[in-house]
Design an enzyme around this catalytic site. Structure first.
Site, PDB file in Angstrom:
ATOM      1  N   GLU A 116      45.556   7.270  22.955  1.00  0.00           N
ATOM      2  CA  GLU A 116      46.101   8.392  23.719  1.00  0.00           C
ATOM      3  C   GLU A 116      45.278   9.655  23.509  1.00  0.00           C
ATOM      4  OE1 GLU A 116      50.455   8.842  24.103  1.00  0.00           O
ATOM      5  OE2 GLU A 116      50.158  10.851  23.259  1.00  0.00           O
ATOM      6  N   ARG A 173      34.546  36.102  46.813  1.00  0.00           N
ATOM      7  CA  ARG A 173      35.295  37.336  46.618  1.00  0.00           C
ATOM      8  C   ARG A 173      34.353  38.547  46.538  1.00  0.00           C
ATOM      9  NH1 ARG A 173      39.559  40.700  47.224  1.00  0.00           N
ATOM     10  NH2 ARG A 173      40.161  41.766  45.273  1.00  0.00           N
ATOM     11  N   GLN A 228      28.056  40.245  35.670  1.00  0.00           N
ATOM     12  CA  GLN A 228      27.817  39.478  34.457  1.00  0.00           C
ATOM     13  C   GLN A 228      29.119  39.082  33.759  1.00  0.00           C
ATOM     14  OE1 GLN A 228      25.879  41.084  30.684  1.00  0.00           O
ATOM     15  NE2 GLN A 228      24.154  40.022  31.648  1.00  0.00           N
TER      16      GLN A 228
END
Length: 393
Positions: free
Chosen positions: A241, A267, A278
């Site tokens: 798991e 955007r 940056q």
């Protein structure tokens, strides 16, 4: 060293990605009927039987392929809770039956669990025994040809819809690692009851509830492995798991990274795309760095499982790296999208779904304790070479 999948695994990964994207989208709220419908589709696709031998209806693949399938499901399916339920079913329930089940148990349970006809749940966590599994209070008392189970489990994934439960109980209270025993218990067995479905902050597509055992009589033939070997069953399932299930978050992170790059390129602020700033571009680079580092650790752990390694450090390291990276990826995606990131959408969902990853399968704090002990730190610790310093596992 070869970092590429073989041709069969690569083809399977691409097929599962397309399948998950096209057919596994889920509703906003959990719906048992819809959950079952999609579950059967996954079974028909073969993804539930990845690690199960072909004679029992599976694909007979190893851990690396199983992880690749989980990564593909996490990438293609936006219902991360549903994919988490699939992983819990395969690695916490089917794998123990494959490893420890008798021939009759395998013939009885594995085919319907592979096909999607049955859903399985692993009942181990208790209110007073989470990370401290050896302190569980659920008891199994032998009475002739049956064991009588009494006690309660919490946070049991898939329990509201489960047909089969893999249950851990104490047959010798205070017996430590040799005091636990595993059982396969059918839903509907008198004395087994399931509580109300939890409302969770994340992984909402995964049904979770408490389970009670009140004089629940289980035939001795449904014991999984020898009496007293329950902790061994549990450790095996956790190794699988902590490695293969967490691959789903690699897929989620890859999807979130791609959408973050696309958003940052589109955007506009101050006359240019925010990806040119940056502060934003470095955040995206850090997302990619954490994803690739976590991915290497996880597939290293899967490679070890395929070679029969019993090392517990690499699965723990992989679990730590993937879960922490997934949470940070969600935070980064929200920050990049700003106000839109806190509205309903992929960024906030990725963050909510990642938060439980630091808790289930053993909290990250417990993983660090275990790793430290393996490295020779702490009381009664025995020094153990780090995996990267060893020879062949």
């Amino acid at each position: 060293m070869n970092f590429e999948f073989d041709a069969q695994t690569e083809e399977m990964r691409e097929t599962i990605t397309d399948f998950a994207r096209e057919r596994l989208a889920g509703p906003e709220d959990f719906d048992p009927g819809e959950f079952r419908r999609r579950w059967r589709l996954v079974g028909e696709q073969g993804a539930l039987g990845t690690v199960v031998p072909g004679e029992y209806g599976g694909l007979g693949q190893g851990a690396v392929t199983a992880a690749a399938v989980m990564e593909a499901l996490g990438y293609g399916c936006t219902d991360t809770g549903f994919v988490f339920s699939l992983g819990a079913h395969v690695f916490a329930c089917l794998t123990p039956i494959v490893e420890f089940g008798t021939a009759e148990q395998k013939r009885q349970w594995l085919p319907p669990l592979c096909s999607g006809e049955y859903v399985a749940a692993h009942a181990i966590t208790e209110p007073e025994a989470g990370s401290d599994a050896l302190s569980m209070r659920t008891r199994a008392e032998r009475r002739g040809d049956v064991y009588v189970l009494n006690g309660g489990k919490s946070f049991t994934t898939n329990s509201p819809v489960a047909d089969v439960f893999v249950v851990q109980a104490a047959t010798r209270p205070g017996g430590g690692c040799f005091g636990l025993t595993s059982f396969v218990v059918e839903a509907g067995t008198p004395g087994l009851t399931v509580g109300r479905h939890y409302q969770k902050v994340g992984l909402r597509g995964s049904p979770t509830a408490d389970v009670r055992f009140d004089e629940c009589r289980v035939p001795a033939s449904q014991m999984l492995g020898p009496e007293g070997d329950g902790f061994g069953v549990f450790r095996t399932s956790m190794a699988w798991e902590r490695t293969c299930l967490f691959a789903l978050y690699l897929g989620v992170m890859r999807r979130v990274l791609e959408t973050s790059v696309a958003y940052a390129g589109e955007r506009q602020q101050f006359g240019s795309a925010i990806g040119g700033f940056q502060a934003v571009s470095h955040r995206v680079v850090d997302m990619a760095l954490r994803l690739e580092a976590a991915r290497l650790l996880l597939y290293r752990a899967a490679w070890g499982l395929d070679r029969g390694s019993t090392d517990e450090v690499m699965p723990a390291l992989a679990k730590l790296a993937v879960s922490e990276a997934a949470v940070q990826a969600g935070l980064d995606a929200v920050q990049i999208q700003g106000g839109l990131g806190i509205l309903h959408g992929q960024a906030e969902a990725a963050l909510r779904d990642a938060l439980p990853a630091r808790i289930f399968s053993g909290t990250n704090e417990i993983q660090k304790n275990n790793i430290a002990r393996a490295l020779g730190l702490g009381e009664k610790a025995r020094p153990q070479a780090h995996p990267s310093r060893r020879g062949k596992n």
